[in-house]
Scaffold this motif. Structure first.
Motif, PDB file in Angstrom:
ATOM      1  N   ARG A  98       0.823  -1.217   0.000  1.00 17.81           N
ATOM      2  CA  ARG A  98       0.000   0.000   0.000  1.00 17.81           C
ATOM      3  C   ARG A  98       0.852   1.260   0.000  1.00 17.81           C
ATOM      4  NH1 ARG A  98      -2.911  -2.474   4.336  1.00 17.81           N
ATOM      5  NH2 ARG A  98      -2.156  -0.772   5.671  1.00 17.81           N
ATOM      6  N   ASP A  99       2.025   1.183   0.650  1.00 22.62           N
ATOM      7  CA  ASP A  99       2.894   2.353   0.740  1.00 22.62           C
ATOM      8  C   ASP A  99       3.885   2.447  -0.415  1.00 22.62           C
ATOM      9  OD1 ASP A  99       1.611   2.889   3.104  1.00 22.62           O
ATOM     10  OD2 ASP A  99       3.164   2.019   4.388  1.00 22.62           O
ATOM     11  N   GLY A 100       3.789   1.534  -1.370  1.00 24.82           N
ATOM     12  CA  GLY A 100       4.660   1.586  -2.539  1.00 24.82           C
ATOM     13  C   GLY A 100       6.110   1.272  -2.250  1.00 24.82           C
ATOM     14  N   LEU A 101       6.383   0.408  -1.265  1.00 23.54           N
ATOM     15  CA  LEU A 101       7.757   0.096  -0.871  1.00 23.54           C
ATOM     16  C   LEU A 101       8.328  -1.139  -1.559  1.00 23.54           C
ATOM     17  CD1 LEU A 101       7.443   0.729   2.991  1.00 23.54           C
ATOM     18  CD2 LEU A 101       8.232   2.305   1.207  1.00 23.54           C
ATOM     19  N   VAL A 102       7.522  -1.858  -2.333  1.00 22.92           N
ATOM     20  CA  VAL A 102       7.981  -3.091  -2.980  1.00 22.92           C
ATOM     21  C   VAL A 102       8.197  -2.814  -4.465  1.00 22.92           C
ATOM     22  CG1 VAL A 102       7.513  -5.537  -3.345  1.00 22.92           C
ATOM     23  CG2 VAL A 102       6.553  -4.379  -1.332  1.00 22.92           C
ATOM     24  N   PRO A 103       9.449  -2.800  -4.931  1.00 18.25           N
ATOM     25  CA  PRO A 103       9.702  -2.501  -6.345  1.00 18.25           C
ATOM     26  C   PRO A 103       9.172  -3.604  -7.253  1.00 18.25           C
ATOM     27  CG  PRO A 103      11.726  -3.197  -5.244  1.00 18.25           C
ATOM     28  CD  PRO A 103      10.696  -3.032  -4.168  1.00 18.25           C
ATOM     29  N   ALA A 104       8.951  -3.257  -8.499  1.00 20.13           N
ATOM     30  CA  ALA A 104       8.365  -4.195  -9.462  1.00 20.13           C
ATOM     31  C   ALA A 104       9.253  -5.398  -9.716  1.00 20.13           C
ATOM     32  CB  ALA A 104       8.073  -3.472 -10.775  1.00 20.13           C
ATOM     33  N   ASP A 105      10.573  -5.248  -9.502  1.00 21.04           N
ATOM     34  CA  ASP A 105      11.490  -6.362  -9.740  1.00 21.04           C
ATOM     35  C   ASP A 105      11.914  -7.054  -8.449  1.00 21.04           C
ATOM     36  OD1 ASP A 105      12.964  -4.311  -8.676  1.00 21.04           O
ATOM     37  OD2 ASP A 105      14.630  -4.466 -10.102  1.00 21.04           O
ATOM     38  N   SER A 106      11.160  -6.856  -7.378  1.00 22.30           N
ATOM     39  CA  SER A 106      11.516  -7.478  -6.104  1.00 22.30           C
ATOM     40  C   SER A 106      11.477  -8.996  -6.213  1.00 22.30           C
ATOM     41  CB  SER A 106      10.549  -7.036  -4.999  1.00 22.30           C
ATOM     42  OG  SER A 106      10.745  -7.806  -3.824  1.00 22.30           O
ATOM     43  N   PRO A 107      12.517  -9.696  -5.716  1.00 22.15           N
ATOM     44  CA  PRO A 107      12.498 -11.165  -5.736  1.00 22.15           C
ATOM     45  C   PRO A 107      11.458 -11.761  -4.808  1.00 22.15           C
ATOM     46  CG  PRO A 107      14.422 -10.349  -4.534  1.00 22.15           C
ATOM     47  CD  PRO A 107      13.779  -9.156  -5.175  1.00 22.15           C
ATOM     48  N   LEU A 108      10.805 -10.932  -3.995  1.00 18.78           N
ATOM     49  CA  LEU A 108       9.733 -11.423  -3.131  1.00 18.78           C
ATOM     50  C   LEU A 108       8.438 -11.675  -3.901  1.00 18.78           C
ATOM     51  CD1 LEU A 108      10.139  -8.959  -0.114  1.00 18.78           C
ATOM     52  CD2 LEU A 108      11.030 -11.286  -0.286  1.00 18.78           C
ATOM     53  N   LEU A 109       8.267 -10.988  -5.026  1.00 17.09           N
ATOM     54  CA  LEU A 109       6.983 -10.989  -5.715  1.00 17.09           C
ATOM     55  C   LEU A 109       6.514 -12.377  -6.167  1.00 17.09           C
ATOM     56  CD1 LEU A 109       7.084  -7.663  -7.747  1.00 17.09           C
ATOM     57  CD2 LEU A 109       5.747  -8.212  -5.705  1.00 17.09           C
ATOM     58  N   PRO A 110       7.399 -13.264  -6.677  1.00 15.35           N
ATOM     59  CA  PRO A 110       6.883 -14.586  -7.067  1.00 15.35           C
ATOM     60  C   PRO A 110       6.200 -15.334  -5.937  1.00 15.35           C
ATOM     61  CG  PRO A 110       9.059 -14.249  -8.005  1.00 15.35           C
ATOM     62  CD  PRO A 110       8.817 -13.102  -7.061  1.00 15.35           C
ATOM     63  N   MET A 111       6.541 -15.000  -4.688  1.00 18.40           N
ATOM     64  CA  MET A 111       5.971 -15.722  -3.558  1.00 18.40           C
ATOM     65  C   MET A 111       4.883 -14.945  -2.824  1.00 18.40           C
ATOM     66  SD  MET A 111       7.450 -18.486  -3.931  1.00 18.40           S
ATOM     67  CE  MET A 111       6.587 -19.232  -2.562  1.00 18.40           C
ATOM     68  N   VAL A 112       4.935 -13.606  -2.843  1.00 17.58           N
ATOM     69  CA  VAL A 112       3.954 -12.840  -2.049  1.00 17.58           C
ATOM     70  C   VAL A 112       3.126 -11.869  -2.873  1.00 17.58           C
ATOM     71  CG1 VAL A 112       5.415 -13.028   0.000  1.00 17.58           C
ATOM     72  CG2 VAL A 112       5.565 -10.975  -1.425  1.00 17.58           C
ATOM     73  N   GLY A 113       3.463 -11.677  -4.141  1.00 17.03           N
ATOM     74  CA  GLY A 113       2.631 -10.812  -4.979  1.00 17.03           C
ATOM     75  C   GLY A 113       1.269 -11.452  -5.192  1.00 17.03           C
ATOM     76  N   TRP A 114       0.199 -10.677  -5.002  1.00 20.28           N
ATOM     77  CA  TRP A 114      -1.140 -11.244  -5.106  1.00 20.28           C
ATOM     78  C   TRP A 114      -1.383 -11.823  -6.493  1.00 20.28           C
ATOM     79  CZ3 TRP A 114      -5.474 -10.919  -8.074  1.00 20.28           C
ATOM     80  CH2 TRP A 114      -6.622 -11.527  -7.560  1.00 20.28           C
ATOM     81  N   GLN A 115      -1.995 -13.002  -6.510  1.00 20.52           N
ATOM     82  CA  GLN A 115      -2.391 -13.664  -7.748  1.00 20.52           C
ATOM     83  C   GLN A 115      -3.766 -14.293  -7.519  1.00 20.52           C
ATOM     84  OE1 GLN A 115       0.902 -16.267  -7.553  1.00 20.52           O
ATOM     85  NE2 GLN A 115       2.315 -14.551  -7.684  1.00 20.52           N
ATOM     86  N   PRO A 116      -4.490 -14.615  -8.580  1.00 23.65           N
ATOM     87  CA  PRO A 116      -5.813 -15.228  -8.420  1.00 23.65           C
ATOM     88  C   PRO A 116      -5.705 -16.694  -8.009  1.00 23.65           C
ATOM     89  CG  PRO A 116      -5.262 -15.055 -10.746  1.00 23.65           C
ATOM     90  CD  PRO A 116      -4.161 -14.342  -9.997  1.00 23.65           C
ATOM     91  N   LEU A 117      -5.238 -16.890  -6.775  1.00 19.33           N
ATOM     92  CA  LEU A 117      -4.936 -18.218  -6.252  1.00 19.33           C
ATOM     93  C   LEU A 117      -5.696 -18.477  -4.964  1.00 19.33           C
ATOM     94  CD1 LEU A 117      -1.043 -18.465  -6.599  1.00 19.33           C
ATOM     95  CD2 LEU A 117      -2.659 -20.145  -7.471  1.00 19.33           C
ATOM     96  N   CYS A 118      -5.951 -19.751  -4.684  1.00 18.30           N
ATOM     97  CA  CYS A 118      -6.617 -20.086  -3.426  1.00 18.30           C
ATOM     98  C   CYS A 118      -5.754 -19.704  -2.225  1.00 18.30           C
ATOM     99  CB  CYS A 118      -6.969 -21.569  -3.386  1.00 18.30           C
ATOM    100  SG  CYS A 118      -5.575 -22.707  -3.504  1.00 18.30           S
ATOM    101  N   VAL A 119      -4.432 -19.703  -2.381  1.00 18.13           N
ATOM    102  CA  VAL A 119      -3.570 -19.366  -1.245  1.00 18.13           C
ATOM    103  C   VAL A 119      -3.579 -17.873  -0.931  1.00 18.13           C
ATOM    104  CG1 VAL A 119      -2.042 -21.345  -1.545  1.00 18.13           C
ATOM    105  CG2 VAL A 119      -1.520 -19.208  -2.716  1.00 18.13           C
ATOM    106  N   PHE A 120      -4.158 -17.045  -1.807  1.00 23.01           N
ATOM    107  CA  PHE A 120      -4.276 -15.618  -1.536  1.00 23.01           C
ATOM    108  C   PHE A 120      -5.731 -15.213  -1.326  1.00 23.01           C
ATOM    109  CE2 PHE A 120      -0.167 -15.655  -3.860  1.00 23.01           C
ATOM    110  CZ  PHE A 120       0.612 -15.047  -2.889  1.00 23.01           C
TER     111      PHE A 120
END
Length: 462
Positions: A87-109
C-alpha cells in the motif's frame, strides 16, 4: 546473520524510553536453525525480521502461535494486498519477493467463499489421480534416472535423483510432455530462492503453463490441467495457470527436500538406520519423522494482519506481514521438550500447514518420496556415502534448507529392468487391475508378487 539497531519491526526509530528492537535480515542467515533459536531466545515465539529490501515482517516461531495464525483467517488473512508495504509503494516491481507474495488469483491468496471455490477445484482435480497409477510413474522415472548413472558406480543423489524425480512425475500429472518437465527443474527451484533472477524464472514457468492450458483446451486428457479447465468452478485462464504453477512449485520443491533429507538420514544416522532395519519404523514413518525435524518448507509466507492485535507478546499492526516458521514451530521446546524422542507415529507436525489452507497435495508428495526411495534403495542396496557426514553441506535460503549434495558410491548393478513404456495417466481414481497370468484351465489368476529381500534389512549392518 546481521543484526541492525535501533530499527523497530516497522522500520522507525523507537520512541524515547522504548527499548530498541534488534532485527535480523532473514536472507543473510547461513544457519537458519541456529538463527531461529537465537530469535526465540531474544524475542519469544514471535520475532521481528527484515526481508529483501529491508522490508519488515514478523517471524512466527512458536507452535501454538503458528496454529493460531493458520486457523484464524479472520485475524490473519492470506490476501497479500493487505500488506502495508504494498500500500505504501515500498515493494519494487522487480523485487524477488513478488513470485511468492505478490497477489495472484490463487486459493492461497483468498479467504472465505472465494478460497473455497478455488481450493475446491484443486482438491477435486488432485483427487482424480489414481495413486497406484502415479506410483507407476515414480517407479518408471526412478529406474530411468538410475540407469543414467548406474554404471559409473557413483552419483550425487540430490542433483542426479532428488531434484529431477519429482518434476518428472508432477509435470506429467499436470499434463506436460516428457520433454517439458526436465527444463523446469532449475527455474522452479530458483523462483523460491529469493534471488535477483527469481522473477525471470517465474516468468519462464508461467509461460510454459500458459502454453499448456492453450494446448489442453484443444486436446484435453486425464490430467490436472484438463480437469481445472472443465471444472464446475468455471476458473478463468489466469486462475488455471496460477493454480498449476502453485501445484508444480509446491509439489516439486517440497518433495525434493523431503527425499534429500530422508536419504541423508539413511546414509548418516545410525539410530535412524537402526529403527528402519529393526522394524521399529516403516519408511512412511521415517518420512513423518523427517517432516517433524526437517520440514520441506522452513518458512511459509505469509499472512497479513486484518487489524491491530497481539500475538506471542508482540503488538501486531493492521497490514503487517507474518511469516510462518515451520522449521522452528516443529521443534518448539514447549511442544517437544525432548527432541531425541521419536515422533514418527505423530502427524501433528505443521509441515503441511493446518486450518483452511492445509496443503491439499500432501499425499502426492509422500507417495513420490516413499515409492522413489523404496525403488532407489532396492536398485542400489549397497549405496554408501562417499564423503564424511560432516562434509555434507546445506543449501539454505529464506524459505527452505536441504542437503546441497549427497555424493555416494555403490556397486554398479549388472543389469536393470528393461525400460518401462511410459505409463498412461489413469482417468479415474480407481485401483488399476492386477496383472494376471493364464491358469491351467484357461482362466486367469493374479500374478503373485516377486520375492525380494527388503533393502532396509541391510541398513543396520552398514
Amino acid at each position: 546473520m546481521s543484526v541492525h539497531h535501533p530499527a523497530t519491526p516497522y522500520g522507525e526509530l523507537p520512541p524515547p524510553g522504548c527499548p530498541a528492537h534488534g532485527t535480523v535480515r532473514l536472507a543473510d542467515a547461513t544457519d537458519p536453525a541456529a538463527m531461529y533459536e537465537e530469535l526465540r531466545r531474544q524475542h519469544g515465539p514471535v520475532a521481528p525480521v527484515l526481508l529483501h529490501g529491508d522490508l519488515p515482517a514478523w517471524l512466527v516461531l512458536g507452535y501454538r502461535e503458528n496454529l493460531e495464525v493458520m486457523k484464524t483467517p479472520s485475524k490473519f488473512s492470506r490476501d497479500s494486498r493487505r500488506w502495508s508495504a504494498f500500500r505504501d509503494g515500498l515493494v519494487p516491481a522487480d523485487s524477488p519477493l513478488l513470485p511468492m507474495v505478490g497477489w495472484q488469483p490463487l486459493c492461497v491468496f483468498a479467504d472465505g467463499e472465494e478460497h473455497a471455490r478455488l481450493r475446491g477445484a484443486v482438491v477435486d482435480g488432485l483427487a482424480g489421480f489414481n495413486r497406484r497409477g502415479m506410483r507407476k510413474y515414480v517407479t518408471h522415472h526412478t529406474r530411468e534416472l538410475v540407469r543414467g548413472f548406474a554404471q559409473s558406480g557413483t552419483a550425487d543423489l540430490v542433483r542426479d535423483y532428488a531434484e529431477p524425480l519429482p518434476m518428472l512425475v508432477v509435470s506429467r500429472l499436470l499434463g506436460m510432455t516428457p520433454e517439458e518437465g526436465p527444463v523446469l527443474v532449475e527455474p522452479t527451484l530458483n523462483l523460491m530462492r529469493g534471488t535477483e533472477s527469481a522473477a525471470a524464472s517465474n516468468a519462464m514457468v508461467t509461460q510454459v503453463l500458459q502454453d499448456l492450458v492453450a494446448r489442453k483446451k484443444v486436446e484435453p486428457g486425464p490430467d490436472l490441467a484438463s480437469r481445472l479447465i472443465s471444472h464446475e468452478s468455471n476458473l478463468t485462464d489466469a486462475e488455471i495457470v496460477e493454480h498449476l504453477r502453485l501445484v508444480l512449485v509446491a509439489a516439486h520443491q517440497g518433495t525434493v527436500n523431503l527425499i534429500a533429507h530422508t536419504l541423508r538420514l539413511m546414509l548418516t544416522d545410525t539410530r535412524f538406520r537402526g529403527s528402519l532395519s529393526g522394524g521399529h519404523m516403516t519408511l512412511p514413518d521415517a518420512l513423518e519423522q523427517v517432516m517433524w525435524d526437517n520440514p520441506s518448507i522452513d518458512v511459509v509466507p505469509g499472512r497479513w494482519a486484518t487489524g491491530n492485535t497481539t500475538l506471542g507478546g508482540q503488538d501486531i499492526r493492521a497490514g503487517d506481514m507474518l511469516l510462518l516458521c515451520i522449521g522452528a514451530a516443529n521443534v518448539d521446546p514447549e511442544q517437544r521438550p525432548d527432541l531425541s524422542a521419536p515422533v514418527h507415529g505423530n502427524r501433528s507436525h505443521l509441515a503441511l500447514s493446518a486450518g483452511p489452507h492445509e496443503c491439499p497435495g500432501g499425499d502426492i508428495g509422500r507417495a513420490i518420496a516413499d515409492t522413489g526411495i523404496d525403488e532407489l534403495m532396492s536398485l542400489l542396496p549397497d549405496v554408501r556415502l562417499s564423503v564424511l557426514p560432516d562434509d555434507i553441506g546445506i543449501t539454505a535460503d529464506w524459505l527452505t534448507r536441504r542437503p546441497s549434495s549427497l555424493p555416494v558410491a555403490f556397486t554398479p548393478p549388472r543389469s536393470l529392468t528393461p525400460p518401462l513404456s511410459q505409463p498412461a495417466a489413469p482417468e479415474r481414481a480407481q485401483p488399476l487391475p492386477e496383472a494376471t497370468e493364464p491358469a491351467a484351465n484357461g482362466t486367469s489368476r493374479p500374478t503373485p508378487p516377486a520375492e525380494k529381500t527388503p533393502w532396509w534389512r541391510a541398513l543396520g549392518r552398514r
